[in-house]
Design a protein around this motif. Structure first.
Motif, PDB file in Angstrom:
ATOM      1  N   LYS A   1      45.715  30.191  37.191  1.00  0.00           N
ATOM      2  CA  LYS A   1      44.545  30.593  36.393  1.00  0.00           C
ATOM      3  C   LYS A   1      44.649  32.018  35.862  1.00  0.00           C
ATOM      4  O   LYS A   1      44.401  32.261  34.699  1.00  0.00           O
TER       5      LYS A   1
ATOM      6  N   THR B   1      37.202  36.654  38.164  1.00  0.00           N
ATOM      7  CA  THR B   1      36.051  36.764  39.079  1.00  0.00           C
ATOM      8  C   THR B   1      36.495  36.760  40.534  1.00  0.00           C
ATOM      9  O   THR B   1      35.800  37.276  41.401  1.00  0.00           O
ATOM     10  N   GLY B   2      37.679  36.180  40.800  1.00  0.00           N
ATOM     11  CA  GLY B   2      38.200  36.172  42.177  1.00  0.00           C
ATOM     12  C   GLY B   2      38.361  37.602  42.696  1.00  0.00           C
ATOM     13  O   GLY B   2      38.165  37.880  43.877  1.00  0.00           O
TER      14      GLY B   2
ATOM     15  N   ARG C   1      27.245  35.052  46.663  1.00  0.00           N
ATOM     16  CA  ARG C   1      27.549  34.382  45.389  1.00  0.00           C
ATOM     17  C   ARG C   1      26.538  34.748  44.321  1.00  0.00           C
ATOM     18  O   ARG C   1      26.883  35.050  43.197  1.00  0.00           O
TER      19      ARG C   1
HETATM   20  O1   DC Z   1      41.134  33.319  42.596  1.00  0.00           O
HETATM   21  P1   DC Z   1      41.359  34.147  43.871  1.00  0.00           P
HETATM   22  O2   DC Z   1      42.425  33.599  44.764  1.00  0.00           O
HETATM   23  O3   DC Z   1      41.555  35.587  43.559  1.00  0.00           O
HETATM   24  O4   DC Z   1      39.932  34.039  44.678  1.00  0.00           O
HETATM   25  C1   DC Z   1      39.744  34.526  45.977  1.00  0.00           C
HETATM   26  C2   DC Z   1      38.619  33.731  46.655  1.00  0.00           C
HETATM   27  O5   DC Z   1      37.368  34.040  46.037  1.00  0.00           O
HETATM   28  C3   DC Z   1      38.755  32.224  46.580  1.00  0.00           C
HETATM   29  O6   DC Z   1      39.390  31.652  47.701  1.00  0.00           O
HETATM   30  C4   DC Z   1      37.345  31.707  46.452  1.00  0.00           C
HETATM   31  C5   DC Z   1      36.562  32.864  45.937  1.00  0.00           C
HETATM   32  N1   DC Z   1      36.107  32.693  44.559  1.00  0.00           N
HETATM   33  C6   DC Z   1      34.967  31.980  44.346  1.00  0.00           C
HETATM   34  O7   DC Z   1      34.402  31.456  45.291  1.00  0.00           O
HETATM   35  N2   DC Z   1      34.445  31.861  43.093  1.00  0.00           N
HETATM   36  C7   DC Z   1      35.052  32.418  42.035  1.00  0.00           C
HETATM   37  N3   DC Z   1      34.500  32.307  40.823  1.00  0.00           N
HETATM   38  C8   DC Z   1      36.258  33.132  42.227  1.00  0.00           C
HETATM   39  C9   DC Z   1      36.777  33.233  43.496  1.00  0.00           C
END
Ligand code: DC
Length: 337
Positions: free
Chosen positions: A130, A148-149, A222
């Motif tokens: 992504k 957003t992660g 969240r």
């Molecule tokens: O995409 P990432 O691996 O950087 O995200 C890290 C954690 O953050 C992932 O395991 C779940 C959470 N996350 C989420 O719940 N909602 C999002 N929009 C982005 C990430």
């Protein structure tokens, strides 16, 4: 006075579907525009000529909207090539602000003048590609990218550094309430700031990923981050990548992609990425962690990782990054023409 527009579709002409869709659309308009119900002076609905089972205005009243304002429903004539089973609303609000129009369930903006900003949602599990893809797509389109992660990772990092018990939601939320997460851009690269400190590198450590996944299961965390993401997205055209962008953060996004890949492929990508950065990691451990995160991200109660009904799914297991980008560019061109 401000006028907000919304549109949604129903799968079949039944009273139940009309009530459900009207309630969902009005709740989205309310939350996206930060409205109070008594600020909505009047709601004007139109529906396509294939809808007969219920008045949308009545459904709105029953869902608790415009109890004191005026409501009106009318039927549209048939238009060649128009959407089927579509309900539209126009809401008059007493204050002046930049309205966020809401388009759900495949309903589309028909007036280009109301759509100055493009929103693209890329969701999928960890390691599906992504971030790489979203970055490349944003660059190609000349718009911003919001990972957003990174925001959840910054929260995870804060919890790990503070010594607060990550399993204690109240303590985690209290800690995070006092924390400032900011996103800035330098040469089109996103930088994530935690209380003013650039943590863009620190949040990539493997142990931060699991902590991010855990704090992201907390509804309070969240909602806090979702508000921030909507605020950033409201300012500009952008590609957002995450887990819940198409389903929860921006359900009205113009293009929604759900990017997947087999767990082994995703673990290998993470392995290559982390070893290139000099981290000593074990492939089997990474695979286990990816599967644990998939499970935790997909089964949480609030905004779980899930394909939006109107998202296009792409399995990138045997595709190169360029192939994925071209496939998505094709979808973007078709949708935003
Ligand atoms: O995409 P990432 O691996 O950087 O995200 C890290 C954690 O953050 C992932 O395991 C779940 C959470 N996350 C989420 O719940 N909602 C999002 N929009 C982005 C990430």
């Amino acid at each position: 006075m401000t006028i907000i527009r919304g549109a949604t579709t129903i799968p079949e002409d039944s009273a139940e579907e009309i009530k459900k869709a009207v309630k969902e659309m009005l709740e989205q308009i309310e939350s996206r525009n930060d409205l109070k119900r008594d600020e909505m002076m009047s709601l004007v609905f139109t529906s396509t000529s294939d809808i007969h089972s219920y008045y949308p205005a009545k459904a709105a009243r029953e869902a608790g909207f415009a109890a004191s304002g005026s409501l009106f429903s009318a039927q549209e004539p048939d238009i060649d090539g128009g959407l089927k089973l579509c309900i539209r609303v126009m809401i008059f609000v007493e204050k002046n602000f930049e309205p966020q129009h809401v388009y759900l369930r495949g309903a589309r903006h028909l007036r280009k003048d109301l759509k100055p900003k493009i929103k693209i949602a890329i969701d999928g599990p960890s390691g599906s590609g992504k971030s790489t893809l979203s970055k490349a797509l944003a660059r190609r389109l000349g718009i911003a990218h919001l990972d957003t992660g990174a925001m959840y990772r910054a929260c995870g990092l804060k919890v790990l550094d503070s010594g607060v018990d990550i399993r204690n939601e109240t303590a985690v939320y209290d800690l995070l309430l006092g924390v400032k997460i900011d996103i800035s851009y330098e040469n089109d690269e996103q930088h994530t700031l935690l209380d003013g400190v650039d943590v863009s590198e620190a949040i990539r450590k493997p142990q931060v990923a699991m902590a991010a996944s855990t704090v992201s299961t907390y509804r309070s965390v969240r909602y806090h981050l979702t508000e921030k993401q909507r605020e950033i997205a409201g300012r500009m055209s952008c590609v957002l990548d995450g887990r819940d962008i198409g389903t929860f953060v921006l359900p009205e996004a113009d293009v929604k992609i759900f990017l997947t890949a087999r767990p082994e492929v995703r673990a290998k990508r993470r392995f290559d990425e982390l070893t290139a950065k000099g981290y000593a990691v074990d492939f089997n451990e990474l695979l286990k962690e990816i599967m644990r995160r998939d499970e935790q991200d997909s089964t949480r109660a609030t905004a779980p990782l899930k394909k939006a009904d109107d998202a296009v799914e792409i399995d990138s297991s045997s595709m190169t990054a360029d192939e994925v980008l071209e496939a998505i560019m094709k979808i973007v061109k078709e949708k935003i023409s």
